[in-house]
Motif scaffolding. Sequence first.
Motif, PDB file in Angstrom:
ATOM      1  N   VAL A  64     103.030 -24.327 -13.112  1.00  0.00           N
ATOM      2  CA  VAL A  64     103.555 -24.003 -11.836  1.00  0.00           C
ATOM      3  C   VAL A  64     103.813 -25.491 -11.122  1.00  0.00           C
ATOM      4  O   VAL A  64     103.074 -26.600 -11.146  1.00  0.00           O
ATOM      5  CB  VAL A  64     102.564 -23.344 -10.765  1.00  0.00           C
ATOM      6  CG1 VAL A  64     102.493 -22.056 -11.470  1.00  0.00           C
ATOM      7  CG2 VAL A  64     101.379 -24.075 -10.642  1.00  0.00           C
ATOM      8  N   PRO A  65     104.782 -25.535  -9.917  1.00  0.00           N
ATOM      9  CA  PRO A  65     105.125 -26.892  -9.335  1.00  0.00           C
ATOM     10  C   PRO A  65     103.754 -27.131  -8.481  1.00  0.00           C
ATOM     11  O   PRO A  65     103.016 -26.455  -7.705  1.00  0.00           O
ATOM     12  CB  PRO A  65     106.402 -26.425  -8.329  1.00  0.00           C
ATOM     13  CG  PRO A  65     106.874 -25.304  -8.985  1.00  0.00           C
ATOM     14  CD  PRO A  65     105.507 -24.652  -9.709  1.00  0.00           C
ATOM     15  N   LEU A  66     103.359 -28.490  -8.628  1.00  0.00           N
ATOM     16  CA  LEU A  66     102.268 -29.081  -7.846  1.00  0.00           C
ATOM     17  C   LEU A  66     102.746 -30.270  -6.775  1.00  0.00           C
ATOM     18  O   LEU A  66     103.601 -30.962  -7.348  1.00  0.00           O
ATOM     19  CB  LEU A  66     101.089 -29.646  -8.917  1.00  0.00           C
ATOM     20  CG  LEU A  66     100.424 -28.435  -9.817  1.00  0.00           C
ATOM     21  CD1 LEU A  66      99.493 -29.246 -10.926  1.00  0.00           C
ATOM     22  CD2 LEU A  66      99.615 -27.552  -8.814  1.00  0.00           C
ATOM     23  N   PRO A  67     101.858 -30.507  -5.884  1.00  0.00           N
ATOM     24  CA  PRO A  67     102.377 -31.842  -5.167  1.00  0.00           C
ATOM     25  C   PRO A  67     102.451 -33.015  -5.874  1.00  0.00           C
ATOM     26  O   PRO A  67     101.224 -33.363  -6.943  1.00  0.00           O
ATOM     27  CB  PRO A  67     101.229 -31.532  -4.082  1.00  0.00           C
ATOM     28  CG  PRO A  67     100.686 -30.263  -3.962  1.00  0.00           C
ATOM     29  CD  PRO A  67     100.827 -29.868  -5.270  1.00  0.00           C
ATOM     30  N   PHE A  68     102.883 -34.070  -5.432  1.00  0.00           N
ATOM     31  CA  PHE A  68     102.966 -35.241  -6.225  1.00  0.00           C
ATOM     32  C   PHE A  68     103.011 -36.394  -5.178  1.00  0.00           C
ATOM     33  O   PHE A  68     103.513 -36.300  -4.249  1.00  0.00           O
ATOM     34  CB  PHE A  68     104.007 -35.197  -7.033  1.00  0.00           C
ATOM     35  CG  PHE A  68     104.192 -36.645  -7.782  1.00  0.00           C
ATOM     36  CD1 PHE A  68     103.227 -37.137  -8.732  1.00  0.00           C
ATOM     37  CD2 PHE A  68     105.229 -37.510  -7.666  1.00  0.00           C
ATOM     38  CE1 PHE A  68     103.326 -38.131  -9.474  1.00  0.00           C
ATOM     39  CE2 PHE A  68     105.569 -38.733  -8.533  1.00  0.00           C
ATOM     40  CZ  PHE A  68     104.559 -38.990  -9.129  1.00  0.00           C
ATOM     41  N   GLN A  69     102.183 -37.345  -5.528  1.00  0.00           N
ATOM     42  CA  GLN A  69     102.055 -38.443  -4.377  1.00  0.00           C
ATOM     43  C   GLN A  69     101.947 -39.577  -5.206  1.00  0.00           C
ATOM     44  O   GLN A  69     101.474 -40.095  -6.251  1.00  0.00           O
ATOM     45  CB  GLN A  69     100.940 -38.429  -3.545  1.00  0.00           C
ATOM     46  CG  GLN A  69      99.566 -38.493  -4.091  1.00  0.00           C
ATOM     47  CD  GLN A  69      99.096 -39.907  -4.001  1.00  0.00           C
ATOM     48  OE1 GLN A  69      99.657 -40.813  -3.487  1.00  0.00           O
ATOM     49  NE2 GLN A  69      97.817 -40.320  -5.029  1.00  0.00           N
ATOM     50  N   MET A  70     102.560 -41.074  -4.646  1.00  0.00           N
ATOM     51  CA  MET A  70     102.411 -42.411  -5.041  1.00  0.00           C
ATOM     52  C   MET A  70     102.100 -43.021  -4.055  1.00  0.00           C
ATOM     53  O   MET A  70     102.756 -43.293  -2.822  1.00  0.00           O
ATOM     54  CB  MET A  70     103.801 -42.528  -5.858  1.00  0.00           C
ATOM     55  CG  MET A  70     104.129 -41.898  -6.998  1.00  0.00           C
ATOM     56  SD  MET A  70     105.939 -42.423  -7.554  1.00  0.00           S
ATOM     57  CE  MET A  70     105.485 -43.718  -8.232  1.00  0.00           C
ATOM     58  N   ASP A  71     101.094 -43.877  -4.142  1.00  0.00           N
ATOM     59  CA  ASP A  71     100.653 -44.887  -3.046  1.00  0.00           C
ATOM     60  C   ASP A  71     100.442 -44.119  -1.762  1.00  0.00           C
ATOM     61  O   ASP A  71     100.645 -44.745  -0.639  1.00  0.00           O
ATOM     62  CB  ASP A  71     101.419 -46.109  -2.978  1.00  0.00           C
ATOM     63  CG  ASP A  71     101.370 -47.178  -4.271  1.00  0.00           C
ATOM     64  OD1 ASP A  71     100.483 -47.056  -5.243  1.00  0.00           O
ATOM     65  OD2 ASP A  71     102.197 -47.858  -4.488  1.00  0.00           O
ATOM     66  N   GLY A  72      99.921 -43.148  -1.775  1.00  0.00           N
ATOM     67  CA  GLY A  72      99.815 -42.222  -0.335  1.00  0.00           C
ATOM     68  C   GLY A  72     100.964 -41.851   0.224  1.00  0.00           C
ATOM     69  O   GLY A  72     100.974 -41.314   1.350  1.00  0.00           O
TER      70      GLY A  72
END
Length: 327
Positions: free
Chosen positions: A297-305
């Motif tokens: 399922v689509p999930l949240p994604f973050q990079m360097d906050g």
Amino acid sequence: MRALLVVNPAATTTSARTREVLTHALASDLKLEVAETQYRGHARDLAREAAEGGETDLVVALGGDGTVNEVVNGLLTTGPDPDSHPRLAVVPGGSTNVFARALGLPNDVVEATGALLDALRDRSERTVGLGLAAGTPGSPDEGVPARWFTFCAGFGFDAGVVGRVEQQRERGKRSTHALYVRQVVRQFMGEANRRRGTITLERPGGEPGTTEVIENLTMSIICNTAPWSYLGNRPIYPSPEASFDTALDLFALDKFSVPAVTRYASQLLASTPDRGPRGKHVLSLHDLTDFTLHSQVPLPFQMDGDHLGLRTSVTFTGVRRALRVIV
């Protein structure tokens, strides 16, 4: 030395007076141009123009980890080439400043400026590795542009926390550690009933042409250095071996029950450079050059906050010796 100072005027811990003092100090040693960011992504555009112009030797980022990330992506628009790109210098102005602190810089604008001037006079620099994340070929995210990150990325739980914090900041809340803690609790309450993980790890196997697959992961944190973050002045080490001199480290859990999360959260808070969380539900991998994380399922994604929305698949590459940094 010709330098560009990229200033985020909305940086959490700096004032107009502080920026003025910093600019004056740097201008005494450098041929300095100053540019303030005016929109999201502006720091990237300014750094890209400096790199393409060929006349700038150094780009100084004054701001938090988001500003640094934008500057790095601008410098590396054409790929990693430490010998031809301008060097990077960082003066911490955000609420956490993980990248600057991981480099050993003081978490204070004035002290960090003094350290930067000393490093410039001593010609002190190091070449650091970076992480690169891109959409996976054949997935719905295939067309997502590749993006560099300096210290961490997250797919799942921690990215959801980052997204919640950004929503609160857009509503006028200050970025404090208490705000993060509250959003951690709320994100956990929203996921505590999830029995099985949706994330699958794929990476090259031990034999040529083979692939190792690990399924049912519930959360994943990708580290390019240690510590991963700070709670106040306490460093947090999910992957203590992570380093700017190696490729990427992965910390993941395959269980998200209340007892499991309580146990591993306690271990995280007590983690040290010598010992991170351990246990039968922990997956800890060191020095990964290439791997992919998929989700059912689509999930949240973050990079360097920086929260980047929802993804179903992300391919990661650890690139050694990608950028020269004054330190």
